[in-house]
Motif scaffolding. Sequence first.
Motif, PDB file in Angstrom:
ATOM      1  N   PHE A 274      35.861  56.533  42.952  1.00 30.37           N
ATOM      2  CA  PHE A 274      34.820  56.354  43.972  1.00 30.37           C
ATOM      3  C   PHE A 274      34.957  54.987  44.601  1.00 30.37           C
ATOM      4  CE2 PHE A 274      32.134  59.191  41.069  1.00 30.37           C
ATOM      5  CZ  PHE A 274      32.507  60.322  41.765  1.00 30.37           C
ATOM      6  N   LYS A 275      34.505  54.884  45.860  1.00 30.78           N
ATOM      7  CA  LYS A 275      34.556  53.601  46.549  1.00 30.78           C
ATOM      8  C   LYS A 275      33.483  52.667  45.986  1.00 30.78           C
ATOM      9  CE  LYS A 275      35.286  52.191  51.321  1.00 30.78           C
ATOM     10  NZ  LYS A 275      34.978  52.598  52.690  1.00 30.78           N
ATOM     11  N   HIS A 276      32.303  53.250  45.681  1.00 33.31           N
ATOM     12  CA  HIS A 276      31.215  52.431  45.151  1.00 33.31           C
ATOM     13  C   HIS A 276      30.826  52.933  43.767  1.00 33.31           C
ATOM     14  CE1 HIS A 276      30.755  50.585  49.030  1.00 33.31           C
ATOM     15  NE2 HIS A 276      30.750  51.789  49.570  1.00 33.31           N
ATOM     16  N   GLN A 277      30.305  52.039  42.950  1.00 29.84           N
ATOM     17  CA  GLN A 277      29.868  52.459  41.626  1.00 29.84           C
ATOM     18  C   GLN A 277      28.364  52.709  41.635  1.00 29.84           C
ATOM     19  OE1 GLN A 277      31.357  49.878  38.560  1.00 29.84           O
ATOM     20  NE2 GLN A 277      33.210  51.096  38.601  1.00 29.84           N
ATOM     21  N   PHE A 278      27.978  53.826  41.055  1.00 35.45           N
ATOM     22  CA  PHE A 278      26.567  54.191  40.989  1.00 35.45           C
ATOM     23  C   PHE A 278      26.040  53.731  39.630  1.00 35.45           C
ATOM     24  CE2 PHE A 278      23.497  58.047  41.345  1.00 35.45           C
ATOM     25  CZ  PHE A 278      22.487  57.175  41.713  1.00 35.45           C
ATOM     26  N   ILE A 279      25.820  52.391  39.541  1.00 40.49           N
ATOM     27  CA  ILE A 279      25.493  51.761  38.253  1.00 40.49           C
ATOM     28  C   ILE A 279      24.215  52.341  37.639  1.00 40.49           C
ATOM     29  CG2 ILE A 279      24.893  49.557  37.147  1.00 40.49           C
ATOM     30  CD1 ILE A 279      27.710  49.616  37.981  1.00 40.49           C
ATOM     31  N   LEU A 280      23.292  52.779  38.499  1.00 36.99           N
ATOM     32  CA  LEU A 280      22.000  53.267  38.016  1.00 36.99           C
ATOM     33  C   LEU A 280      22.154  54.316  36.915  1.00 36.99           C
ATOM     34  CD1 LEU A 280      18.923  53.087  38.634  1.00 36.99           C
ATOM     35  CD2 LEU A 280      19.232  55.170  39.936  1.00 36.99           C
ATOM     36  N   MET A 281      23.205  55.135  37.003  1.00 37.46           N
ATOM     37  CA  MET A 281      23.350  56.227  36.050  1.00 37.46           C
ATOM     38  C   MET A 281      23.570  55.755  34.622  1.00 37.46           C
ATOM     39  SD  MET A 281      22.584  58.587  37.896  1.00 37.46           S
ATOM     40  CE  MET A 281      22.659  59.982  36.796  1.00 37.46           C
ATOM     41  N   ILE A 282      24.187  54.583  34.429  1.00 37.18           N
ATOM     42  CA  ILE A 282      24.334  54.148  33.037  1.00 37.18           C
ATOM     43  C   ILE A 282      23.149  53.297  32.590  1.00 37.18           C
ATOM     44  CG2 ILE A 282      26.818  54.360  32.637  1.00 37.18           C
ATOM     45  CD1 ILE A 282      27.049  51.404  33.354  1.00 37.18           C
ATOM     46  N   LEU A 283      22.260  52.971  33.515  1.00 37.37           N
ATOM     47  CA  LEU A 283      21.055  52.221  33.126  1.00 37.37           C
ATOM     48  C   LEU A 283      19.953  53.201  32.697  1.00 37.37           C
ATOM     49  CD1 LEU A 283      21.103  49.533  35.912  1.00 37.37           C
ATOM     50  CD2 LEU A 283      21.832  49.296  33.549  1.00 37.37           C
ATOM     51  N   ALA A 284      18.827  52.637  32.232  1.00 35.75           N
ATOM     52  CA  ALA A 284      17.761  53.468  31.672  1.00 35.75           C
ATOM     53  C   ALA A 284      17.286  54.598  32.598  1.00 35.75           C
ATOM     54  CB  ALA A 284      16.598  52.584  31.240  1.00 35.75           C
ATOM     55  N   PRO A 285      16.979  54.321  33.880  1.00 42.36           N
ATOM     56  CA  PRO A 285      16.469  55.416  34.713  1.00 42.36           C
ATOM     57  C   PRO A 285      17.452  56.577  34.811  1.00 42.36           C
ATOM     58  CG  PRO A 285      16.187  53.312  35.817  1.00 42.36           C
ATOM     59  CD  PRO A 285      17.034  53.048  34.617  1.00 42.36           C
ATOM     60  N   GLY A 286      18.738  56.265  34.857  1.00 46.98           N
ATOM     61  CA  GLY A 286      19.765  57.304  34.929  1.00 46.98           C
ATOM     62  C   GLY A 286      19.698  58.243  33.740  1.00 46.98           C
ATOM     63  N   ALA A 287      19.398  57.689  32.552  1.00 45.48           N
ATOM     64  CA  ALA A 287      19.323  58.514  31.344  1.00 45.48           C
ATOM     65  C   ALA A 287      18.211  59.542  31.474  1.00 45.48           C
ATOM     66  CB  ALA A 287      19.067  57.630  30.131  1.00 45.48           C
ATOM     67  N   PHE A 288      17.019  59.072  31.874  1.00 45.71           N
ATOM     68  CA  PHE A 288      15.867  59.981  31.988  1.00 45.71           C
ATOM     69  C   PHE A 288      16.123  61.038  33.057  1.00 45.71           C
ATOM     70  CE2 PHE A 288      13.681  56.174  30.233  1.00 45.71           C
ATOM     71  CZ  PHE A 288      13.115  56.774  29.121  1.00 45.71           C
ATOM     72  N   ILE A 289      16.640  60.589  34.206  1.00 46.86           N
ATOM     73  CA  ILE A 289      16.798  61.523  35.324  1.00 46.86           C
ATOM     74  C   ILE A 289      17.889  62.554  35.022  1.00 46.86           C
ATOM     75  CG2 ILE A 289      17.446  61.689  37.767  1.00 46.86           C
ATOM     76  CD1 ILE A 289      15.985  58.957  38.121  1.00 46.86           C
ATOM     77  N   THR A 290      19.021  62.106  34.439  1.00 49.70           N
ATOM     78  CA  THR A 290      20.085  63.061  34.107  1.00 49.70           C
ATOM     79  C   THR A 290      19.587  64.127  33.143  1.00 49.70           C
ATOM     80  OG1 THR A 290      21.596  61.186  34.196  1.00 49.70           O
ATOM     81  CG2 THR A 290      22.498  63.244  33.384  1.00 49.70           C
ATOM     82  N   LEU A 291      18.905  63.688  32.069  1.00 48.13           N
ATOM     83  CA  LEU A 291      18.424  64.658  31.079  1.00 48.13           C
ATOM     84  C   LEU A 291      17.384  65.587  31.704  1.00 48.13           C
ATOM     85  CD1 LEU A 291      18.524  65.661  28.195  1.00 48.13           C
ATOM     86  CD2 LEU A 291      16.799  63.988  27.588  1.00 48.13           C
ATOM     87  N   GLY A 292      16.491  65.020  32.530  1.00 51.05           N
ATOM     88  CA  GLY A 292      15.467  65.839  33.177  1.00 51.05           C
ATOM     89  C   GLY A 292      16.078  66.912  34.053  1.00 51.05           C
ATOM     90  N   LEU A 293      17.067  66.519  34.868  1.00 52.70           N
ATOM     91  CA  LEU A 293      17.685  67.496  35.766  1.00 52.70           C
ATOM     92  C   LEU A 293      18.490  68.526  34.991  1.00 52.70           C
ATOM     93  CD1 LEU A 293      18.796  65.237  38.765  1.00 52.70           C
ATOM     94  CD2 LEU A 293      16.920  66.860  38.679  1.00 52.70           C
TER      95      LEU A 293
END
Lengths: 198, 194
Positions: free
Chosen positions: A166-185
Amino acid sequence: MSINLKDELYRGVVTENPIFRIVLGMCPTLATSTSATNAFGMGISVIAVLICSNMVISMLRNIIPGKVRIPAFIVVIATFVTVVDLLIAAFLPSLYEALGIFIPLIVVNCIILGRAEAYAAKNPVLPSIIDGLVMGIGFTASLTLLGSMREFLSSGMIFGYLIAPFKHQFILMILAPGAFITLGLTLAFINFLQSKES
Amino acid sequence: MLSSLLSLLIVSAIFNNVIMAQFLGTCPFLGVSKSIETASGMGLAVIFVMVLANIITYFVQALLVWANVAYLQTLAFILVIAALVQMVEIILKKISPGLYKALGIYLPLITTNCAVLGIALLAVKKNYSLIESIVYSFATALGFLIAIVLFAGVREQLRFSKIPRSMEGFPIALITTGIMALAFMGFAGFKLPF
Protein backbone atom coordinates in the motif's frame (compact mmCIF):
# COMPACT_ATOMS: atom_id res chain seq x y z
CA MET A 1 -16.61 -44.71 23.04
CA SER A 2 -15.33 -43.67 19.67
CA ILE A 3 -14.65 -40.12 18.75
CA ASN A 4 -15.01 -38.79 15.25
CA LEU A 5 -12.09 -36.41 14.97
CA LYS A 6 -13.58 -34.60 11.99
CA ASP A 7 -16.87 -33.92 13.76
CA GLU A 8 -15.02 -32.76 16.87
CA LEU A 9 -12.90 -30.39 14.81
CA TYR A 10 -16.01 -28.99 13.14
CA ARG A 11 -17.51 -28.44 16.59
CA GLY A 12 -14.43 -26.56 17.85
CA VAL A 13 -13.86 -24.41 14.79
CA VAL A 14 -17.41 -23.77 13.57
CA THR A 15 -20.41 -24.59 15.76
CA GLU A 16 -18.83 -23.84 19.14
CA ASN A 17 -16.05 -21.48 18.06
CA PRO A 18 -14.91 -19.85 21.32
CA ILE A 19 -14.39 -16.36 19.90
CA PHE A 20 -17.02 -15.97 17.19
CA ARG A 21 -19.89 -18.08 18.52
CA ILE A 22 -19.56 -18.16 22.29
CA VAL A 23 -17.80 -14.76 22.51
CA LEU A 24 -15.50 -15.69 25.37
CA GLY A 25 -12.03 -14.38 26.15
CA MET A 26 -12.41 -10.92 24.68
CA CYS A 27 -9.37 -9.31 26.34
CA PRO A 28 -6.63 -11.50 24.83
CA THR A 29 -8.49 -11.55 21.51
CA LEU A 30 -8.44 -7.79 21.25
CA ALA A 31 -4.96 -7.29 22.67
CA THR A 32 -2.94 -9.97 20.91
CA SER A 33 -4.41 -9.76 17.41
CA THR A 34 -2.10 -6.89 16.40
CA SER A 35 -0.35 -9.16 13.91
CA ALA A 36 -0.78 -12.68 12.55
CA THR A 37 2.44 -13.81 14.26
CA ASN A 38 1.43 -12.52 17.70
CA ALA A 39 -2.05 -13.98 17.33
CA PHE A 40 -0.68 -17.37 16.31
CA GLY A 41 1.82 -17.38 19.20
CA MET A 42 -0.94 -16.59 21.66
CA GLY A 43 -3.16 -19.28 20.12
CA ILE A 44 -0.47 -21.94 20.47
CA SER A 45 0.15 -20.97 24.11
CA VAL A 46 -3.58 -21.29 24.80
CA ILE A 47 -3.72 -24.71 23.05
CA ALA A 48 -0.85 -25.96 25.21
CA VAL A 49 -2.46 -24.78 28.45
CA LEU A 50 -5.92 -25.99 27.42
CA ILE A 51 -4.79 -29.52 26.52
CA CYS A 52 -2.70 -29.95 29.69
CA SER A 53 -5.30 -28.48 32.04
CA ASN A 54 -8.16 -30.48 30.45
CA MET A 55 -6.07 -33.64 30.78
CA VAL A 56 -5.16 -33.15 34.45
CA ILE A 57 -8.61 -31.92 35.47
CA SER A 58 -10.22 -34.88 33.77
CA MET A 59 -7.85 -37.26 35.60
CA LEU A 60 -8.70 -35.61 38.93
CA ARG A 61 -12.42 -35.23 38.27
CA ASN A 62 -13.42 -37.96 40.72
CA ILE A 63 -10.98 -36.84 43.41
CA ILE A 64 -11.71 -33.12 43.60
CA PRO A 65 -14.70 -32.41 45.90
CA GLY A 66 -17.44 -30.46 44.14
CA LYS A 67 -17.36 -27.51 46.50
CA VAL A 68 -13.71 -26.61 45.96
CA ARG A 69 -13.57 -27.52 42.30
CA ILE A 70 -13.19 -23.97 40.94
CA PRO A 71 -10.15 -23.07 43.11
CA ALA A 72 -8.67 -26.50 42.31
CA PHE A 73 -9.14 -25.91 38.57
CA ILE A 74 -7.51 -22.49 38.89
CA VAL A 75 -4.46 -23.99 40.61
CA VAL A 76 -4.06 -26.56 37.83
CA ILE A 77 -4.48 -23.92 35.12
CA ALA A 78 -2.12 -21.46 36.82
CA THR A 79 0.56 -24.15 37.07
CA PHE A 80 0.52 -24.79 33.32
CA VAL A 81 0.35 -21.07 32.55
CA THR A 82 3.50 -20.56 34.62
CA VAL A 83 5.21 -23.37 32.69
CA VAL A 84 4.24 -21.84 29.34
CA ASP A 85 5.21 -18.36 30.57
CA LEU A 86 8.71 -19.52 31.57
CA LEU A 87 9.16 -21.51 28.33
CA ILE A 88 8.24 -18.56 26.11
CA ALA A 89 10.45 -16.22 28.15
CA ALA A 90 13.36 -18.61 27.69
CA PHE A 91 13.00 -19.60 24.04
CA LEU A 92 10.92 -16.89 22.28
CA PRO A 93 11.94 -13.59 23.91
CA SER A 94 10.51 -11.41 21.11
CA LEU A 95 7.08 -13.06 21.37
CA TYR A 96 7.31 -12.72 25.16
CA GLU A 97 7.93 -9.00 24.72
CA ALA A 98 4.97 -8.63 22.31
CA LEU A 99 2.42 -10.60 24.35
CA GLY A 100 3.64 -9.24 27.69
CA ILE A 101 1.09 -9.35 30.47
CA PHE A 102 -1.33 -11.43 28.40
CA ILE A 103 0.59 -14.68 28.90
CA PRO A 104 0.07 -14.80 32.69
CA LEU A 105 -3.47 -13.57 32.05
CA ILE A 106 -4.27 -16.86 30.28
CA VAL A 107 -5.12 -17.95 33.86
CA VAL A 108 -8.27 -15.85 33.88
CA ASN A 109 -9.18 -16.59 30.27
CA CYS A 110 -12.80 -17.68 30.39
CA ILE A 111 -12.27 -20.25 27.61
CA ILE A 112 -9.96 -22.41 29.72
CA LEU A 113 -11.99 -22.42 32.93
CA GLY A 114 -15.10 -22.74 30.78
CA ARG A 115 -13.87 -25.95 29.11
CA ALA A 116 -12.68 -27.34 32.44
CA GLU A 117 -16.10 -26.79 34.02
CA ALA A 118 -18.24 -27.67 31.01
CA TYR A 119 -16.31 -30.62 29.62
CA ALA A 120 -13.20 -31.93 31.40
CA ALA A 121 -14.89 -32.19 34.80
CA LYS A 122 -17.46 -34.62 33.39
CA ASN A 123 -15.63 -36.64 30.73
CA PRO A 124 -12.81 -39.21 30.55
CA VAL A 125 -9.22 -38.26 29.80
CA LEU A 126 -8.93 -38.88 26.06
CA PRO A 127 -12.09 -37.01 24.98
CA SER A 128 -11.04 -34.13 27.27
CA ILE A 129 -7.66 -33.89 25.57
CA ILE A 130 -9.37 -33.86 22.17
CA ASP A 131 -11.84 -31.25 23.39
CA GLY A 132 -8.92 -29.07 24.51
CA LEU A 133 -7.22 -29.55 21.16
CA VAL A 134 -10.24 -28.70 18.98
CA MET A 135 -11.34 -25.74 21.11
CA GLY A 136 -7.73 -24.51 21.07
CA ILE A 137 -7.61 -24.85 17.29
CA GLY A 138 -10.88 -22.94 17.00
CA PHE A 139 -9.45 -20.18 19.19
CA THR A 140 -6.12 -20.09 17.32
CA ALA A 141 -7.77 -20.07 13.90
CA SER A 142 -10.12 -17.20 14.72
CA LEU A 143 -7.40 -15.22 16.51
CA THR A 144 -4.98 -15.67 13.61
CA LEU A 145 -7.71 -14.63 11.17
CA LEU A 146 -8.30 -11.41 13.13
CA GLY A 147 -4.54 -10.84 13.44
CA SER A 148 -4.02 -11.33 9.71
CA MET A 149 -6.83 -8.92 8.86
CA ARG A 150 -5.47 -6.22 11.14
CA GLU A 151 -1.88 -6.72 10.01
CA PHE A 152 -2.93 -6.71 6.35
CA LEU A 153 -5.09 -3.59 6.65
CA SER A 154 -2.40 -1.69 8.53
CA SER A 155 0.68 -2.57 6.52
CA GLY A 156 -0.29 -4.90 3.65
CA MET A 157 1.60 -7.77 5.29
CA ILE A 158 0.56 -11.15 6.68
CA PHE A 159 2.95 -13.02 8.99
CA GLY A 160 5.51 -10.34 8.10
CA TYR A 161 5.37 -11.16 4.36
CA LEU A 162 4.45 -8.29 2.07
CA ILE A 163 1.23 -9.17 0.20
CA ALA A 164 0.05 -5.81 -1.12
CA PRO A 165 2.38 -2.80 -1.02
CA PHE A 166 0.00 0.00 0.00
CA LYS A 167 1.06 3.58 -0.58
CA HIS A 168 -0.12 4.63 2.88
CA GLN A 169 -0.22 2.73 6.14
CA PHE A 170 -3.53 2.45 7.95
CA ILE A 171 -1.96 2.53 11.43
CA LEU A 172 -5.35 2.74 13.16
CA MET A 173 -5.95 -0.97 12.57
CA ILE A 174 -3.13 -2.08 14.84
CA LEU A 175 -4.11 0.43 17.52
CA ALA A 176 -6.89 -0.09 20.08
CA PRO A 177 -9.85 1.24 18.02
CA GLY A 178 -8.89 -1.05 15.14
CA ALA A 179 -9.16 -4.08 17.43
CA PHE A 180 -12.70 -3.25 18.55
CA ILE A 181 -13.91 -2.31 15.08
CA THR A 182 -12.38 -5.35 13.32
CA LEU A 183 -13.89 -7.78 15.83
CA GLY A 184 -17.25 -5.98 15.75
CA LEU A 185 -17.46 -6.10 11.96
CA THR A 186 -16.32 -9.73 11.84
CA LEU A 187 -19.00 -10.76 14.34
CA ALA A 188 -21.60 -8.80 12.36
CA PHE A 189 -20.50 -10.55 9.17
CA ILE A 190 -20.82 -13.98 10.82
CA ASN A 191 -24.30 -13.06 12.10
CA PHE A 192 -25.18 -11.98 8.58
CA LEU A 193 -24.02 -15.30 7.08
CA GLN A 194 -25.98 -17.17 9.73
CA SER A 195 -29.18 -15.26 9.00
CA LYS A 196 -28.77 -16.06 5.29
CA GLU A 197 -28.43 -19.76 6.09
CA SER A 198 -31.60 -20.06 8.12
CA MET B 1 6.60 13.43 44.72
CA LEU B 2 3.03 14.68 44.90
CA SER B 3 3.04 15.92 41.31
CA SER B 4 4.42 12.62 40.04
CA LEU B 5 1.63 10.79 41.87
CA LEU B 6 -0.92 13.18 40.39
CA SER B 7 0.40 12.62 36.90
CA LEU B 8 0.34 8.83 37.52
CA LEU B 9 -3.30 9.24 38.54
CA ILE B 10 -4.29 11.16 35.42
CA VAL B 11 -2.26 9.08 33.00
CA SER B 12 -3.59 5.75 34.31
CA ALA B 13 -7.20 6.91 34.56
CA ILE B 14 -7.57 8.75 31.26
CA PHE B 15 -4.62 8.64 28.87
CA ASN B 16 -3.81 4.99 29.30
CA ASN B 17 -7.38 3.92 29.99
CA VAL B 18 -7.71 0.31 31.08
CA ILE B 19 -10.41 -0.55 28.53
CA MET B 20 -9.73 1.85 25.70
CA ALA B 21 -5.97 1.44 25.53
CA GLN B 22 -5.04 -1.73 27.42
CA PHE B 23 -7.94 -4.11 26.70
CA LEU B 24 -8.13 -5.28 30.30
CA GLY B 25 -11.54 -6.07 31.76
CA THR B 26 -13.41 -6.08 28.46
CA CYS B 27 -15.76 -8.92 29.49
CA PRO B 28 -17.50 -7.09 32.39
CA PHE B 29 -17.28 -3.91 30.33
CA LEU B 30 -19.44 -5.47 27.61
CA GLY B 31 -21.47 -7.65 29.97
CA VAL B 32 -22.59 -5.24 32.71
CA SER B 33 -23.13 -2.04 30.74
CA LYS B 34 -26.81 -2.32 29.86
CA SER B 35 -27.77 0.57 32.15
CA ILE B 36 -25.88 3.39 33.90
CA GLU B 37 -27.01 2.10 37.29
CA THR B 38 -25.51 -1.38 36.98
CA ALA B 39 -22.44 0.05 35.25
CA SER B 40 -21.67 2.40 38.13
CA GLY B 41 -22.25 -0.42 40.65
CA MET B 42 -19.74 -2.58 38.81
CA GLY B 43 -17.30 0.31 38.53
CA LEU B 44 -17.41 1.03 42.27
CA ALA B 45 -16.95 -2.64 43.10
CA VAL B 46 -13.91 -2.76 40.82
CA ILE B 47 -12.35 0.30 42.52
CA PHE B 48 -12.86 -1.34 45.91
CA VAL B 49 -11.43 -4.74 44.98
CA MET B 50 -8.62 -3.50 42.77
CA VAL B 51 -7.11 -1.21 45.41
CA LEU B 52 -7.37 -3.92 48.10
CA ALA B 53 -5.91 -6.52 45.73
CA ASN B 54 -2.95 -4.30 44.89
CA ILE B 55 -2.18 -3.63 48.56
CA ILE B 56 -2.26 -7.36 49.36
CA THR B 57 -0.36 -8.53 46.29
CA TYR B 58 2.35 -5.96 47.08
CA PHE B 59 3.08 -7.84 50.32
CA VAL B 60 2.57 -11.26 48.69
CA GLN B 61 5.19 -10.35 46.10
CA ALA B 62 7.60 -9.24 48.84
CA LEU B 63 7.01 -12.57 50.58
CA LEU B 64 7.59 -14.55 47.36
CA VAL B 65 10.83 -12.69 46.66
CA TRP B 66 11.95 -13.23 50.25
CA ALA B 67 11.24 -16.97 49.94
CA ASN B 68 12.99 -17.00 46.56
CA VAL B 69 9.97 -18.43 44.69
CA ALA B 70 9.09 -15.43 42.51
CA TYR B 71 8.01 -17.79 39.70
CA LEU B 72 4.90 -18.67 41.74
CA GLN B 73 3.64 -15.11 41.21
CA THR B 74 0.75 -15.89 38.85
CA LEU B 75 -0.48 -18.80 40.96
CA ALA B 76 -0.19 -16.91 44.25
CA PHE B 77 -1.83 -13.74 42.92
CA ILE B 78 -4.88 -15.40 41.42
CA LEU B 79 -5.51 -17.42 44.59
CA VAL B 80 -5.09 -14.35 46.79
CA ILE B 81 -7.45 -12.34 44.60
CA ALA B 82 -10.08 -15.10 44.53
CA ALA B 83 -9.88 -15.45 48.32
CA LEU B 84 -9.98 -11.69 48.76
CA VAL B 85 -13.15 -11.35 46.72
CA GLN B 86 -14.84 -14.07 48.77
CA MET B 87 -13.76 -12.44 52.01
CA VAL B 88 -14.88 -8.97 50.96
CA GLU B 89 -18.25 -10.45 50.10
CA ILE B 90 -18.64 -12.12 53.51
CA ILE B 91 -17.40 -9.08 55.47
CA LEU B 92 -19.58 -6.63 53.54
CA LYS B 93 -22.62 -8.82 54.14
CA LYS B 94 -22.00 -8.65 57.91
CA ILE B 95 -20.93 -5.06 58.46
CA SER B 96 -22.60 -3.09 55.70
CA PRO B 97 -25.72 -4.68 54.22
CA GLY B 98 -26.45 -1.48 52.27
CA LEU B 99 -23.12 -1.54 50.47
CA TYR B 100 -23.43 -5.31 50.02
CA LYS B 101 -26.78 -4.84 48.35
CA ALA B 102 -25.24 -2.27 45.99
CA LEU B 103 -22.06 -4.19 45.13
CA GLY B 104 -22.94 -7.77 46.11
CA ILE B 105 -23.94 -9.25 42.78
CA TYR B 106 -20.91 -7.75 41.04
CA LEU B 107 -18.33 -9.12 43.45
CA PRO B 108 -18.24 -12.76 42.26
CA LEU B 109 -17.95 -11.49 38.69
CA ILE B 110 -14.79 -9.60 39.57
CA THR B 111 -12.74 -12.76 40.14
CA THR B 112 -12.91 -13.36 36.41
CA ASN B 113 -12.11 -9.73 35.66
CA CYS B 114 -8.67 -9.95 34.16
CA ALA B 115 -8.05 -6.28 34.95
CA VAL B 116 -7.62 -7.04 38.66
CA LEU B 117 -4.93 -9.67 38.12
CA GLY B 118 -3.46 -7.72 35.21
CA ILE B 119 -3.02 -4.49 37.16
CA ALA B 120 -1.52 -6.36 40.14
CA LEU B 121 1.02 -8.02 37.81
CA LEU B 122 1.76 -4.74 36.00
CA ALA B 123 2.34 -2.89 39.29
CA VAL B 124 4.97 -5.48 40.20
CA LYS B 125 6.49 -5.35 36.72
CA LYS B 126 6.78 -1.56 36.91
CA ASN B 127 8.44 -1.79 40.33
CA TYR B 128 5.96 0.53 42.02
CA SER B 129 6.25 1.36 45.72
CA LEU B 130 3.25 0.66 47.94
CA ILE B 131 1.91 4.22 47.59
CA GLU B 132 2.44 4.32 43.84
CA SER B 133 0.77 0.94 43.54
CA ILE B 134 -2.28 2.16 45.49
CA VAL B 135 -2.56 5.31 43.36
CA TYR B 136 -2.03 3.28 40.18
CA SER B 137 -4.74 0.75 40.99
CA PHE B 138 -7.18 3.42 42.17
CA ALA B 139 -6.63 5.47 39.02
CA THR B 140 -6.95 2.46 36.74
CA ALA B 141 -10.18 1.38 38.41
CA LEU B 142 -11.44 4.97 38.19
CA GLY B 143 -10.67 4.83 34.47
CA PHE B 144 -12.74 1.64 34.28
CA LEU B 145 -15.63 3.37 36.06
CA ILE B 146 -15.44 6.35 33.69
CA ALA B 147 -15.31 4.14 30.61
CA ILE B 148 -18.13 1.79 31.63
CA VAL B 149 -20.47 4.61 32.71
CA LEU B 150 -19.84 6.55 29.48
CA PHE B 151 -20.41 3.38 27.49
CA ALA B 152 -23.61 2.53 29.39
CA GLY B 153 -24.88 6.02 28.56
CA VAL B 154 -24.31 5.42 24.86
CA ARG B 155 -25.85 1.97 25.10
CA GLU B 156 -29.02 3.27 26.73
CA GLN B 157 -29.45 5.54 23.72
CA LEU B 158 -28.63 2.72 21.30
CA ARG B 159 -31.79 0.92 22.36
CA PHE B 160 -33.86 3.59 20.63
CA SER B 161 -31.94 3.53 17.37
CA LYS B 162 -32.55 1.35 14.37
CA ILE B 163 -29.71 -1.14 14.04
CA PRO B 164 -29.28 -3.69 11.22
CA ARG B 165 -30.26 -7.18 12.43
CA SER B 166 -26.80 -8.68 12.14
CA MET B 167 -25.20 -5.76 14.02
CA GLU B 168 -27.38 -6.17 17.13
CA GLY B 169 -25.73 -7.10 20.43
CA PHE B 170 -22.00 -7.62 20.52
CA PRO B 171 -21.06 -6.20 17.08
CA ILE B 172 -22.58 -2.77 17.65
CA ALA B 173 -21.24 -2.70 21.22
CA LEU B 174 -17.71 -3.43 19.98
CA ILE B 175 -17.87 -0.85 17.22
CA THR B 176 -19.19 1.77 19.65
CA THR B 177 -16.28 0.95 21.96
CA GLY B 178 -13.92 1.31 19.00
CA ILE B 179 -15.20 4.80 18.27
CA MET B 180 -14.89 5.70 21.96
CA ALA B 181 -11.33 4.34 21.95
CA LEU B 182 -10.64 6.60 18.99
CA ALA B 183 -11.83 9.56 21.06
CA PHE B 184 -9.61 8.47 23.96
CA MET B 185 -6.66 8.35 21.56
CA GLY B 186 -7.03 12.11 21.27
CA PHE B 187 -5.27 12.33 24.65
CA ALA B 188 -2.11 10.78 23.23
CA GLY B 189 0.66 13.34 23.10
CA PHE B 190 -1.13 15.62 25.55
CA LYS B 191 1.41 17.23 27.88
CA LEU B 192 0.60 17.66 31.56
CA PRO B 193 1.39 21.17 32.85
CA PHE B 194 3.31 19.83 35.86
